[in-house]
Enzyme design. Structure first.
Site, PDB file in Angstrom:
ATOM      1  N   THR A  15      11.305  32.288  17.550  1.00  0.00           N
ATOM      2  CA  THR A  15      12.052  31.044  17.341  1.00  0.00           C
ATOM      3  C   THR A  15      11.808  30.009  18.429  1.00  0.00           C
ATOM      4  OG1 THR A  15      13.862  31.942  18.645  1.00  0.00           O
ATOM      5  CG2 THR A  15      13.972  32.269  16.236  1.00  0.00           C
ATOM      6  N   HIS A  25      16.001   9.801  36.122  1.00  0.00           N
ATOM      7  CA  HIS A  25      15.639  11.120  35.586  1.00  0.00           C
ATOM      8  C   HIS A  25      15.209  12.069  36.709  1.00  0.00           C
ATOM      9  CE1 HIS A  25      16.161   9.400  31.714  1.00  0.00           C
ATOM     10  NE2 HIS A  25      15.250   8.464  31.964  1.00  0.00           N
TER      11      HIS A  25
HETATM   12  C1  RB5 Z   1      11.029  39.104  18.453  1.00  0.00           C
HETATM   13  O1  RB5 Z   1      11.277  39.829  17.298  1.00  0.00           O
HETATM   14  C2  RB5 Z   1      11.935  37.878  18.517  1.00  0.00           C
HETATM   15  O2  RB5 Z   1      13.237  38.264  18.778  1.00  0.00           O
HETATM   16  C3  RB5 Z   1      11.426  36.929  19.572  1.00  0.00           C
HETATM   17  O3  RB5 Z   1      10.121  36.549  19.266  1.00  0.00           O
HETATM   18  C4  RB5 Z   1      12.176  35.621  19.742  1.00  0.00           C
HETATM   19  O4  RB5 Z   1      12.315  34.969  18.525  1.00  0.00           O
HETATM   20  C5  RB5 Z   1      13.415  35.679  20.504  1.00  0.00           C
HETATM   21  O5  RB5 Z   1      14.087  34.667  20.729  1.00  0.00           O
END
Ligand code: RB5
Length: 148
Positions: free
Chosen positions: A67, A133
């Site tokens: 993510t 900044h």
């Molecule tokens: C791995 O499965 C996943 O948890 C990792 O890549 C990430 O998304 C964690 O934040």
């Protein structure tokens, strides 16, 4: 400009796609791993890239997990690292102009290679504005010192 890239297994495919894209543009991204889709731990990947950055082996870094969230949290625990998850073009520009981010972060399971490249190009094309900044960035480093 020396740029390092690293990912966990969730970001492996996007890492490979970004490396190939920039190689075709004549830009080498130094790959610090991981080198397969075998499961690995994103904090250790973040540690590897951020320590190389702090040793000034590179000017900028790219980190990728599934993510982009876990690896952002990990990288931002390291003093002197300002890791920004680039989720659109405005965020990519402002991450450089206002936050002077030294690590660009992407989500391998949430973003396409086309989006990642578009946002990273925008990031590279922007410059830190300094002024107020810089004061805020200095405050970030002081905060890290006081709380540790
Ligand atoms: C791995 O499965 C996943 O948890 C990792 O890549 C990430 O998304 C964690 O934040």
């Amino acid at each position: 400009m020396r740029i390092a890239i690293a990912s966990d297994h969730g970001g492996f495919e996007l890492k490979e796609a970004m490396k190939n894209h920039y190689k075709n543009q004549g830009i080498n991204l130094t790959d610090l791993g991981t080198h397969s889709t075998e499961s690995c731990d994103y904090p250790l990947i973040a540690e590897k890239l951020t320590s190389a950055l702090l040793k000034k082996e590179f000017d900028l870094g790219i980190l990728i997990c599934g993510t982009g969230i876990g690896i952002s949290i990990a990288a931002n625990r390291v003093k002197g690292i300002r890791a920004a998850l680039l989720y659109n073009r405005d965020a990519a520009r402002l991450a450089r102009e206002h936050n002077n981010a030294n690590v660009a972060v992407f989500g391998g399971r949430t973003q396409t290679p086309e989006q990642a490249v578009e946002y990273f190009d925008t990031f590279l094309g922007a410059s830190f504005e300094g002024g107020r900044h810089q004061r805020r960035i200095d405050e970030l480093d002081n905060l890290a010192e006081e709380k540790c």
